[in-house]
Scaffold this motif. Structure first.
Motif, PDB file in Angstrom:
ATOM      1  N   VAL A   1       0.845  -1.201   0.000  1.00  0.00           N
ATOM      2  CA  VAL A   1       0.000   0.000   0.000  1.00  0.00           C
ATOM      3  C   VAL A   1       0.878   1.247   0.000  1.00  0.00           C
ATOM      4  N   ILE A   2       1.922   1.242   0.831  1.00  0.00           N
ATOM      5  CA  ILE A   2       2.825   2.384   0.902  1.00  0.00           C
ATOM      6  C   ILE A   2       3.533   2.595  -0.428  1.00  0.00           C
ATOM      7  N   HIS A   3       4.036   1.499  -1.016  1.00  0.00           N
ATOM      8  CA  HIS A   3       4.754   1.634  -2.284  1.00  0.00           C
ATOM      9  C   HIS A   3       3.822   2.070  -3.413  1.00  0.00           C
ATOM     10  N   MET A   4       2.597   1.510  -3.465  1.00  0.00           N
ATOM     11  CA  MET A   4       1.663   1.922  -4.503  1.00  0.00           C
ATOM     12  C   MET A   4       1.259   3.385  -4.329  1.00  0.00           C
ATOM     13  N   ALA A   5       1.101   3.791  -3.075  1.00  0.00           N
ATOM     14  CA  ALA A   5       0.797   5.208  -2.816  1.00  0.00           C
ATOM     15  C   ALA A   5       1.945   6.090  -3.286  1.00  0.00           C
ATOM     16  N   MET A   6       3.189   5.621  -3.080  1.00  0.00           N
ATOM     17  CA  MET A   6       4.348   6.392  -3.525  1.00  0.00           C
ATOM     18  C   MET A   6       4.427   6.435  -5.050  1.00  0.00           C
ATOM     19  N   ILE A   7       4.042   5.329  -5.718  1.00  0.00           N
ATOM     20  CA  ILE A   7       4.002   5.327  -7.183  1.00  0.00           C
ATOM     21  C   ILE A   7       3.015   6.388  -7.671  1.00  0.00           C
TER      22      ILE A   7
ATOM     23  N   LEU B   1      20.738   1.077 -15.127  1.00  0.00           N
ATOM     24  CA  LEU B   1      20.086   1.866 -14.076  1.00  0.00           C
ATOM     25  C   LEU B   1      18.669   1.342 -13.826  1.00  0.00           C
ATOM     26  N   LEU B   2      17.942   1.066 -14.904  1.00  0.00           N
ATOM     27  CA  LEU B   2      16.579   0.540 -14.758  1.00  0.00           C
ATOM     28  C   LEU B   2      16.586  -0.847 -14.126  1.00  0.00           C
ATOM     29  N   LEU B   3      17.523  -1.695 -14.554  1.00  0.00           N
ATOM     30  CA  LEU B   3      17.645  -3.018 -13.952  1.00  0.00           C
ATOM     31  C   LEU B   3      17.996  -2.895 -12.472  1.00  0.00           C
ATOM     32  N   GLY B   4      18.886  -1.958 -12.159  1.00  0.00           N
ATOM     33  CA  GLY B   4      19.258  -1.735 -10.765  1.00  0.00           C
ATOM     34  C   GLY B   4      18.080  -1.292  -9.924  1.00  0.00           C
ATOM     35  N   GLN B   5      17.222  -0.431 -10.474  1.00  0.00           N
ATOM     36  CA  GLN B   5      16.013  -0.014  -9.763  1.00  0.00           C
ATOM     37  C   GLN B   5      15.125  -1.215  -9.438  1.00  0.00           C
ATOM     38  N   MET B   6      15.044  -2.160 -10.366  1.00  0.00           N
ATOM     39  CA  MET B   6      14.207  -3.340 -10.155  1.00  0.00           C
ATOM     40  C   MET B   6      14.777  -4.227  -9.046  1.00  0.00           C
ATOM     41  N   LEU B   7      16.076  -4.479  -9.097  1.00  0.00           N
ATOM     42  CA  LEU B   7      16.699  -5.299  -8.053  1.00  0.00           C
ATOM     43  C   LEU B   7      16.619  -4.609  -6.695  1.00  0.00           C
ATOM     44  N   TYR B   8      16.864  -3.315  -6.690  1.00  0.00           N
ATOM     45  CA  TYR B   8      16.777  -2.519  -5.464  1.00  0.00           C
ATOM     46  C   TYR B   8      15.373  -2.616  -4.870  1.00  0.00           C
ATOM     47  N   GLY B   9      14.359  -2.466  -5.714  1.00  0.00           N
ATOM     48  CA  GLY B   9      12.977  -2.514  -5.234  1.00  0.00           C
ATOM     49  C   GLY B   9      12.598  -3.878  -4.696  1.00  0.00           C
ATOM     50  N   TRP B  10      13.029  -4.940  -5.374  1.00  0.00           N
ATOM     51  CA  TRP B  10      12.722  -6.301  -4.913  1.00  0.00           C
ATOM     52  C   TRP B  10      13.362  -6.569  -3.548  1.00  0.00           C
ATOM     53  N   GLY B  11      14.650  -6.316  -3.449  1.00  0.00           N
ATOM     54  CA  GLY B  11      15.346  -6.584  -2.192  1.00  0.00           C
ATOM     55  C   GLY B  11      14.824  -5.723  -1.056  1.00  0.00           C
ATOM     56  N   LEU B  12      14.532  -4.470  -1.356  1.00  0.00           N
ATOM     57  CA  LEU B  12      14.056  -3.556  -0.322  1.00  0.00           C
ATOM     58  C   LEU B  12      12.713  -4.012   0.246  1.00  0.00           C
ATOM     59  N   PHE B  13      11.815  -4.458  -0.632  1.00  0.00           N
ATOM     60  CA  PHE B  13      10.508  -4.928  -0.161  1.00  0.00           C
ATOM     61  C   PHE B  13      10.662  -6.117   0.788  1.00  0.00           C
TER      62      PHE B  13
ATOM     63  N   ALA C   1       1.827   8.931  -6.008  1.00  0.00           N
ATOM     64  CA  ALA C   1       2.260  10.267  -5.609  1.00  0.00           C
ATOM     65  C   ALA C   1       3.372  10.775  -6.518  1.00  0.00           C
ATOM     66  N   ALA C   2       4.360   9.907  -6.811  1.00  0.00           N
ATOM     67  CA  ALA C   2       5.475  10.336  -7.654  1.00  0.00           C
ATOM     68  C   ALA C   2       5.012  10.670  -9.066  1.00  0.00           C
ATOM     69  N   THR C   3       4.058   9.866  -9.581  1.00  0.00           N
ATOM     70  CA  THR C   3       3.565  10.094 -10.943  1.00  0.00           C
ATOM     71  C   THR C   3       2.732  11.361 -11.023  1.00  0.00           C
TER      72      THR C   3
ATOM     73  N   SER D   1      10.168  10.841 -15.083  1.00  0.00           N
ATOM     74  CA  SER D   1      11.051  10.730 -13.914  1.00  0.00           C
ATOM     75  C   SER D   1      10.299  10.139 -12.726  1.00  0.00           C
ATOM     76  N   GLY D   2       9.040  10.553 -12.546  1.00  0.00           N
ATOM     77  CA  GLY D   2       8.235  10.015 -11.462  1.00  0.00           C
ATOM     78  C   GLY D   2       7.982   8.527 -11.624  1.00  0.00           C
ATOM     79  N   LEU D   3       7.737   8.093 -12.857  1.00  0.00           N
ATOM     80  CA  LEU D   3       7.504   6.664 -13.101  1.00  0.00           C
ATOM     81  C   LEU D   3       8.761   5.845 -12.826  1.00  0.00           C
ATOM     82  N   VAL D   4       9.920   6.348 -13.253  1.00  0.00           N
ATOM     83  CA  VAL D   4      11.173   5.637 -12.996  1.00  0.00           C
ATOM     84  C   VAL D   4      11.465   5.608 -11.497  1.00  0.00           C
ATOM     85  N   PHE D   5      11.213   6.720 -10.836  1.00  0.00           N
ATOM     86  CA  PHE D   5      11.390   6.785  -9.385  1.00  0.00           C
ATOM     87  C   PHE D   5      10.505   5.757  -8.685  1.00  0.00           C
TER      88      PHE D   5
END
Length: 439
Positions: A140-146, A334-346, A148-150, A280-284
């Motif tokens: 819920v927090i991450h979807m809200a941030m998506i 960078l995009l691949l790194g965002q994906m790995l970062y997001g998976w591990g962080l969750f 919000a960022a968009t 930028s918001g979508l990538v963030f």
């Protein structure tokens, strides 16, 4: 009761989502916001402002947690979210960057009370549901941030900063309205009175234990051997030691997880050559999308694989690798790194947050949550201020390498001190298979 609890859970999740959207509309765009509105482009000042928000929440939450032991959480939120919304609206007319900072940070002091909804919700859930609840809350927090960022990027570019602030205030008033609805509909579960009763019971138990200890001193050694007296002893791992260890880990984790975020949108625009703030918001928001994927995968594979995928050290390494790729200056990496970062962080957030409720007890959830949140906000403070200093002196790319170094420190703290995974024993495969067996 089950239906009422489900409805209450859904409303609490909705309130949390509103709070996160309100908080996060500008979080990816503070450099652009202050630059467009006030001509303030100093990265150290912007980083210090974001650190100031962390300090405000860090100092305010323990006060709200103490008040919540005497005032029901929902009652508290009705007043605080109204005041926060009013302060947010006032900041629209702030003439300077400093006056805006003063008003908005005051707003965050009041607004911090909504974070009490997390321990409030966990008190209502059974321990078996804690992991699922934290995972759902994280999504819920991450979807809200998506969202919000968009939408924040779009509003900032096409409508202007004032409309972003107005939407932030709307989120506060929605939270107030939902709190009023819960109160009027009778769906709240009172906890403050239960806490006071439990405190009285604990005092009585302590007095009885002290009397028993005093009486046991008069027993002979033989009698003591033949008839053992059961007393309350300090466990092998003192809960306060476990709580402080977890809090220190959270501090390092939060610094490492978020030091690269304040100037990420600027870094992305420089590396990709794409200046559109909506993109930028979508990538963030990619880490938020990966959090949703993580929730779906965990639910699909079941408890056994969910436990394996949540292994703390493995996910710290995955997150660190993702950060390294983001610092590579190659758009695809960078995009691949965002994906790995997001998976591990969750996976890490779920495992670490649930650990708090494994070492605490329900009557102390709000207090212990406030303590760990204090350390988390120190980590966020250091990440915000550190990001500004690093960008000013070296460049945005170095924030990713600082984050990797932090994760290595967190990995060592976990391996040799905290050992998060010992609070999460592996589920029995037979039980899982029996649960999914055809009836």
């Amino acid at each position: 009761m089950f239906g009422s609890l489900t409805q209450l859970r859904n409303i609490v999740l909705l309130m949390t989502g509103c709070g996160v959207v309100s908080d996060s509309l500008l979080i990816a765009f503070y450099p652009q916001f202050f630059g467009n509105r006030y001509g303030m482009t100093d990265p150290v000042w912007i980083g210090s402002y974001m650190a100031g928000i962390s300090i405000a929440v860090m100092c305010a939450l323990p006060v709200w947690a103490r008040l919540a032991r005497h005032i029901e959480t929902i009652h508290l939120l009705i007043g605080t979210q109204f005041i926060a919304g009013c302060l947010c609206l006032l900041s629209i007319w702030a003439p300077t960057a400093n006056s805006y900072a003063a008003l908005s940070i005051s707003m965050f002091v009041i607004k911090a009370s909504y974070l009490l909804m997390f321990p409030y919700l966990m008190r209502l859930e059974t321990p078996e549901r804690h992991s699922d609840t934290v995972a759902m809350l994280s999504v819920v927090i991450h979807m809200a941030m998506i969202f919000a960022a968009t939408i924040g990027g779009w509003i900032l570019e096409y409508l202007g900063p004032s409309q972003c602030i107005a939407l932030m205030a709307l989120g506060d008033f929605i939270q107030m309205g939902l709190s009023l609805w819960l109160l009027k509909s009778g769906r709240i579960v009172a906890t403050a009175a239960a806490d006071r009763e439990q405190a009285r019971q604990e005092q009585a138990d302590k007095a009885r234990a002290e009397e028993a200890a005093s009486a046991s001193e008069n027993l002979t050694e033989t009698l003591a051997t033949d008839t053992p007296v059961t007393l309350s002893h300090t466990p092998i791992l003192n809960p306060w030691v476990a709580l402080i260890g977890l809090s220190v880990l959270m501090l390092i984790f939060n610094f490492s997880a978020y030091v690269s975020r304040p100037f990420f949108s600027v870094y992305w625009q420089e590396q990709s050559g794409i200046s559109d703030t909506t993109v930028s918001g979508l990538v963030f928001a990619i880490p938020g999308m990966m959090a949703l994927a993580g929730l779906l995968v965990n639910r699909k594979l079941g408890k056994v694989w969910q436990h394996r995928l949540g292994h703390t050290a493995t996910n710290m390494v995955i997150t660190a690798v993702g950060l390294l790729l983001q610092g590579s200056e190659q758009t695809a990496l960078l995009l691949l790194g965002q994906m790995l970062y997001g998976w591990g962080l969750f996976q890490l957030i779920v495992r670490i947050e649930v650990s708090l409720f494994r070492i605490s007890k329900p009557s102390n959830y709000a207090r212990d949550f406030a303590i760990t949140n204090l350390f988390q906000k120190v980590g966020a403070l250091l990440s915000s201020f550190g990001a500004g200093v690093i960008v000013e002196s070296i460049g945005a790319q170095m924030t990713f390498f600082a984050a990797v170094a932090g994760f290595l420190v967190a990995l060592l703290i976990n391996l040799f001190w905290v050992m998060i995974d010992r609070h999460h024993p592996a589920p029995q495969r037979a039980v899982t298979e029996a649960t999914h067996a055809p009836g």
